[in-house]
Enzyme design. Structure first.
Site, mmCIF file in Angstrom:
data_model
loop_
_atom_site.group_PDB
_atom_site.id
_atom_site.type_symbol
_atom_site.label_atom_id
_atom_site.label_comp_id
_atom_site.label_asym_id
_atom_site.label_seq_id
_atom_site.Cartn_x
_atom_site.Cartn_y
_atom_site.Cartn_z
ATOM 1 C CG HIS A 234 -59.868 54.297 -16.394
ATOM 2 N ND1 HIS A 234 -59.791 55.531 -17.015
ATOM 3 C CD2 HIS A 234 -60.750 54.444 -15.377
ATOM 4 C CE1 HIS A 234 -60.565 56.385 -16.386
ATOM 5 N NE2 HIS A 234 -61.162 55.760 -15.392
HETATM 6 O O1 RIB Z 1 -57.388 56.356 -12.933
HETATM 7 C C1 RIB Z 1 -57.895 55.090 -13.277
HETATM 8 C C2 RIB Z 1 -56.997 54.009 -12.765
HETATM 9 O O2 RIB Z 1 -56.946 54.057 -11.344
HETATM 10 C C3 RIB Z 1 -57.524 52.600 -13.087
HETATM 11 O O3 RIB Z 1 -56.438 51.716 -13.188
HETATM 12 C C4 RIB Z 1 -58.353 52.270 -11.891
HETATM 13 O O4 RIB Z 1 -58.467 50.854 -11.683
HETATM 14 C C5 RIB Z 1 -57.534 52.876 -10.798
HETATM 15 O O5 RIB Z 1 -56.503 51.939 -10.452
#
Ligand code: RIB
Ligand code: CA
Length: 320
Positions: free
Chosen positions: A249
């Site tokens: 992500h």
């Molecule tokens: O949903 C994914 C996000 O939430 C990413 O930033 C992961 O590191 C968590 O913080």
């Protein structure tokens, strides 16, 4: 075709809750000195508690060879809601698949919120970009304390939210927004330029055996660390969603800053649900302009997965 000389260096602060994918994003950013002028890393509670997200940010800094970049610890909890964490995904230490230890270099003195107020308040107009990789609590507190700092911000690039994809912490909410929707609302209401990198796009930029092998084959410490982290981190998402690979992500935020043409999206009106209940933390992206309300957020919806991993590998290869 723009070349490197045309690239305007980005004056950057990374706000983060490391976190497996946060560490990958930090390493990618620290390896991109020419394009990303990293002023500081500010940490927030999110994936794990603040003491561990702050230690993990210091670890990433050590692995990135950038000890000159200060790490400021920020908010230990969300603005309003009861805190939630994601140890089930990121492990008890917030960093799976690699040895975790106390890094040599300490935190910077002072709180991240005060750092944001001072730095953004004294910056040239619209000069500083914030990569927002966790709950938006620090920036929200800074904006509440000193609303005028919005003038120093060029844009906030947020890993967060979900519309077409559905949520990853509830059926409709993505973790960063669910962990502090009130903070995200404060940031949205500030009128700052926002780019959202939601699950809609990160769930299309997935690891594969070949892509992980590409990273392991770099043969340096950074490649080994990221391979170890991702190989462990993606298991939860692959199992949960029945996907052939897992998302990285937060690193997509850095990839967008470096190569925006790897991604596509559109300007939307965005609303955030802060009401207690089944849609708490949901982001509603008005993709088809049904509301007729002003479209003021760039919402990314697609990405070039191989292009992303090629860029990630190329940047990691620059590190030790
Ligand atoms: O949903 C994914 C996000 O939430 C990413 O930033 C992961 O590191 C968590 O913080
Ligand atoms: Ca994160």
């Amino acid at each position: 075709m723009a070349n490197a000389a045309d690239f305007q260096p980005v004056d950057l602060i990374i706000d983060t809750d490391p976190g497996a994918d946060d560490v990958v994003a930090l390493l990618m950013a620290m390896a991109s000195r020419d394009e990303l002028k990293l002023r500081a890393i500010t940490t927030v509670a999110g994936n794990v508690r603040l003491d561990k997200t702050s230690r993990n940010a210091r670890l990433a800094r050590e692995w990135g060879g950038r000890q000159e970049v200060p790490v400021y610890a920020g908010a230990p909890r969300p603005l309003v809601r009861t805190p939630i964490y994601a140890e089930n995904v990121h492990g008890a230490e917030g960093l799976p698949g690699v040895p975790v230890y106390e890094p040599a270099a300490p935190l910077a003195a002072g709180n991240a919120v005060d750092y944001l107020v001072e730095t953004l308040g004294s910056a040239e107009p619209q000069s500083i970009t914030i990569a927002m990789l966790g709950p938006q609590t620090n920036l929200a507190l800074a904006l509440i304390k000193a609303p005028e700092i919005v003038h120093g911000i060029n844009q906030v690039v947020v890993m967060g939210g979900a519309h077409f994809n559905g949520g990853n912490i509830t059926p409709v909410a993505e973790f960063n927004l669910f962990a502090d929707p009130h903070a995200a609302q404060v940031v949205l209401d500030s009128g700052v330029r926002l780019v959202y990198v939601p699950l809609d796009v990160t769930h299309k930029v997935l690891t594969s055996e070949a892509r992980l092998a590409q990273i392991a084959a770099l043969g340096n410490r950074a490649g080994q660390l990221v391979h170890g982290i991702l190989d462990e981190y993606v298991k939860a998402d692959m199992l949960h969603y029945g996907l052939p690979g897992g998302p990285v992500h937060d690193a997509s935020v850095i990839a967008w800053l470096l190569r925006p043409r790897l991604f596509s999206g559109r300007e939307v009106h965005l609303s955030i649900d802060t009401r207690e209940g089944p849609t708490f933390g949901q982001t509603i992206a008005d993709w088809y302009g049904k509301t007729g309300l002003p479209s003021r957020v760039l919402w990314l919806q697609d990405g070039d997965a191989q292009g992303f991993f090629d860029l990630l590998s190329e940047r990691l290869a620059r590190l030790a």
